[in-house]
Motif scaffolding. Sequence first.
Motif, PDB file in Angstrom:
ATOM      1  N   ALA A   1      89.157  36.208  63.575  1.00 59.40           N
ATOM      2  CA  ALA A   1      88.302  37.161  62.856  1.00 59.40           C
ATOM      3  C   ALA A   1      89.128  37.958  61.850  1.00 59.40           C
ATOM      4  O   ALA A   1      88.724  38.147  60.699  1.00 59.40           O
ATOM      5  N   VAL A   2      90.306  38.434  62.288  1.00 54.95           N
ATOM      6  CA  VAL A   2      91.181  39.195  61.382  1.00 54.95           C
ATOM      7  C   VAL A   2      91.657  38.316  60.236  1.00 54.95           C
ATOM      8  O   VAL A   2      91.597  38.706  59.058  1.00 54.95           O
ATOM      9  N   LEU A   3      92.134  37.099  60.559  1.00 55.35           N
ATOM     10  CA  LEU A   3      92.635  36.202  59.517  1.00 55.35           C
ATOM     11  C   LEU A   3      91.534  35.806  58.544  1.00 55.35           C
ATOM     12  O   LEU A   3      91.756  35.752  57.333  1.00 55.35           O
ATOM     13  N   ALA A   4      90.338  35.533  59.066  1.00 56.94           N
ATOM     14  CA  ALA A   4      89.217  35.151  58.197  1.00 56.94           C
ATOM     15  C   ALA A   4      88.816  36.305  57.287  1.00 56.94           C
ATOM     16  O   ALA A   4      88.554  36.110  56.092  1.00 56.94           O
ATOM     17  N   ALA A   5      88.777  37.522  57.854  1.00 60.39           N
ATOM     18  CA  ALA A   5      88.410  38.696  57.056  1.00 60.39           C
ATOM     19  C   ALA A   5      89.445  38.947  55.959  1.00 60.39           C
ATOM     20  O   ALA A   5      89.101  39.186  54.799  1.00 60.39           O
ATOM     21  N   VAL A   6      90.722  38.884  56.330  1.00 61.78           N
ATOM     22  CA  VAL A   6      91.797  39.137  55.367  1.00 61.78           C
ATOM     23  C   VAL A   6      91.833  38.036  54.308  1.00 61.78           C
ATOM     24  O   VAL A   6      91.993  38.311  53.112  1.00 61.78           O
ATOM     25  N   ASP A   7      91.674  36.774  54.734  1.00 66.15           N
ATOM     26  CA  ASP A   7      91.666  35.664  53.770  1.00 66.15           C
ATOM     27  C   ASP A   7      90.488  35.777  52.807  1.00 66.15           C
ATOM     28  O   ASP A   7      90.620  35.494  51.615  1.00 66.15           O
TER      29      ASP A   7
ATOM     30  N   LEU B   1      85.082  31.315  56.943  1.00 66.03           N
ATOM     31  CA  LEU B   1      85.873  30.784  58.056  1.00 66.03           C
ATOM     32  C   LEU B   1      86.385  29.418  57.614  1.00 66.03           C
ATOM     33  O   LEU B   1      85.658  28.426  57.629  1.00 66.03           O
ATOM     34  N   SER B   2      87.634  29.375  57.187  1.00 68.85           N
ATOM     35  CA  SER B   2      88.186  28.160  56.595  1.00 68.85           C
ATOM     36  C   SER B   2      88.550  27.125  57.651  1.00 68.85           C
ATOM     37  O   SER B   2      88.726  27.437  58.836  1.00 68.85           O
ATOM     38  N   ILE B   3      88.675  25.874  57.207  1.00 67.58           N
ATOM     39  CA  ILE B   3      89.096  24.786  58.089  1.00 67.58           C
ATOM     40  C   ILE B   3      90.478  25.086  58.664  1.00 67.58           C
ATOM     41  O   ILE B   3      90.756  24.808  59.842  1.00 67.58           O
ATOM     42  N   GLY B   4      91.343  25.678  57.830  1.00 68.02           N
ATOM     43  CA  GLY B   4      92.685  26.030  58.295  1.00 68.02           C
ATOM     44  C   GLY B   4      92.653  26.988  59.465  1.00 68.02           C
ATOM     45  O   GLY B   4      93.400  26.826  60.446  1.00 68.02           O
ATOM     46  N   ASN B   5      91.785  27.998  59.391  1.00 67.86           N
ATOM     47  CA  ASN B   5      91.681  28.965  60.485  1.00 67.86           C
ATOM     48  C   ASN B   5      91.054  28.343  61.731  1.00 67.86           C
ATOM     49  O   ASN B   5      91.404  28.697  62.857  1.00 67.86           O
ATOM     50  N   ILE B   6      90.109  27.410  61.539  1.00 66.47           N
ATOM     51  CA  ILE B   6      89.508  26.713  62.688  1.00 66.47           C
ATOM     52  C   ILE B   6      90.572  25.877  63.403  1.00 66.47           C
ATOM     53  O   ILE B   6      90.677  25.902  64.642  1.00 66.47           O
ATOM     54  N   LEU B   7      91.376  25.145  62.628  1.00 67.61           N
ATOM     55  CA  LEU B   7      92.452  24.339  63.219  1.00 67.61           C
ATOM     56  C   LEU B   7      93.495  25.225  63.887  1.00 67.61           C
ATOM     57  O   LEU B   7      94.021  24.878  64.959  1.00 67.61           O
ATOM     58  N   LEU B   8      93.780  26.376  63.248  1.00 72.09           N
ATOM     59  CA  LEU B   8      94.739  27.314  63.837  1.00 72.09           C
ATOM     60  C   LEU B   8      94.236  27.837  65.173  1.00 72.09           C
ATOM     61  O   LEU B   8      94.986  27.897  66.157  1.00 72.09           O
ATOM     62  N   GLY B   9      92.957  28.226  65.225  1.00 74.04           N
ATOM     63  CA  GLY B   9      92.382  28.735  66.468  1.00 74.04           C
ATOM     64  C   GLY B   9      92.403  27.699  67.571  1.00 74.04           C
ATOM     65  O   GLY B   9      92.764  27.988  68.719  1.00 74.04           O
ATOM     66  N   THR B  10      92.035  26.449  67.219  1.00 72.80           N
ATOM     67  CA  THR B  10      92.046  25.362  68.208  1.00 72.80           C
ATOM     68  C   THR B  10      93.460  25.065  68.683  1.00 72.80           C
ATOM     69  O   THR B  10      93.706  24.881  69.881  1.00 72.80           O
ATOM     70  N   GLY B  11      94.402  25.060  67.727  1.00 73.38           N
ATOM     71  CA  GLY B  11      95.801  24.807  68.084  1.00 73.38           C
ATOM     72  C   GLY B  11      96.374  25.889  68.988  1.00 73.38           C
ATOM     73  O   GLY B  11      97.096  25.594  69.957  1.00 73.38           O
ATOM     74  N   LEU B  12      96.055  27.145  68.670  1.00 75.29           N
ATOM     75  CA  LEU B  12      96.537  28.249  69.516  1.00 75.29           C
ATOM     76  C   LEU B  12      95.984  28.150  70.926  1.00 75.29           C
ATOM     77  O   LEU B  12      96.698  28.375  71.912  1.00 75.29           O
TER      78      LEU B  12
END
Length: 418
Positions: free
Chosen positions: A42-48, A378-389
């Motif tokens: 949420a923070v990363l998506a908002a900031v991005d 909500l970018s694909i990068g953030n979705i992949l980051l969330g899944t990876g984390l």
Amino acid sequence: MLFYLRLLKESFAFAMNALRNNKLRTLLSLLGVTIGIFSIIAVLAAVDSLDRKIKSDLMSLDKNTIYVTSISFGPTDIPKWKREQFPHVKYEEYQYLKGSLNNIENSCFQYFTSSQTLKFESKTINTVNMVPATSEFDDIQRMEFAEGRFFNESESISGKKVVVLGYDIAEGLFEGAVPIGKQVRMYGQKFTVIGVTKKKGESGFSIGGDDDTTVFFPSNFMRRLYGDNNKILIPLIIIKPNKGIDMEALKGEIGQKLRNFRGVKDGEIDNFFISVLSGFTDLIDGIIGNMKVGGWIISLFSLLVGGFGIANIMFVSVKERTNLIGIQKSLGAKNKFILFQFLFEAIILCVIGGFIGLLLVWIIAIVLTNVLDFEFVLSIGNILLGTGLAAIIGLISGILPAISASKLDPVEAIRSGM
């Protein structure tokens, strides 16, 4: 490959079984992972999204645009009491720099001033953002118009009472009627509307503010009305350099010419500031970077708690399935099989918690985009980051339970389950 696919299938089945049979316990364990992934993404998506919007708005401006003023737009070593003694830049200095600098495309003079009330017949709009500027502002800002035009050089020099309205201001006052040629009242005087800006959208970046809620008029009107040394006016000179020039050399030339014009002696500090828009974007990048770091720090605590929760549920799962582990080993299952089985199960549980967190972010993004007229992405990068984390948290939190399960003695495991 078939071995790992079979392991993954069995682990997924065990994870789903844990969710079905122990709903409350499993959901409480997943809650920490869900909150952690939700917080970070949420923070990363908002900031991005904010970063994307600001940079999109700044694309209308040349990043090498230079601002000369008595105030600093960034950190400085000069103490506040000293900065307060700096004289404001003057219209004559703008004229001098414009006429003496060779490596510039254009320059303009502008005031920062307080908001005002704008009236048309019985309609009134309060706290309207005002941008008094010279005619070159149009070129530097690269403005677009829904109707009409910007004021020309003759109107600018004479301080003619003409005004360009932001899109939202025009809509509020005229409600769809043609505003060109109509007269609005501000500063106790009537101004003729000659232009309306094209709608730019909320949070649009402009040298003076959001174009949609701003009015633009000749700065020389303000000079005639208030004089050059009025405290409610903060003047600045905006310089648009030619492409490909040495920016440091140009800044040095501007500084030296202004020092000579003001009679600043050798050894004395500059009593003005020269700022470049690229420095402003660097400042924004720094702020956004700090926001991301802060979001990571806060969210990592949630992920830590979530990791402990997953580790706890996996230790319980090992204990509940001790007899089954013994039977698997007695039938020839190797330690590696048992290890990966429990490890994949922990990862799957964490990924499920992560997906729930991502789903919440996605829902909130859709709601905020529709409500705030701001594209929350909500970018694909953030979705992949969330899944990876989530997968990494599952790997870390599941490794110890998986090792303990793989090392169980088959005879003792079967006996303890009886």
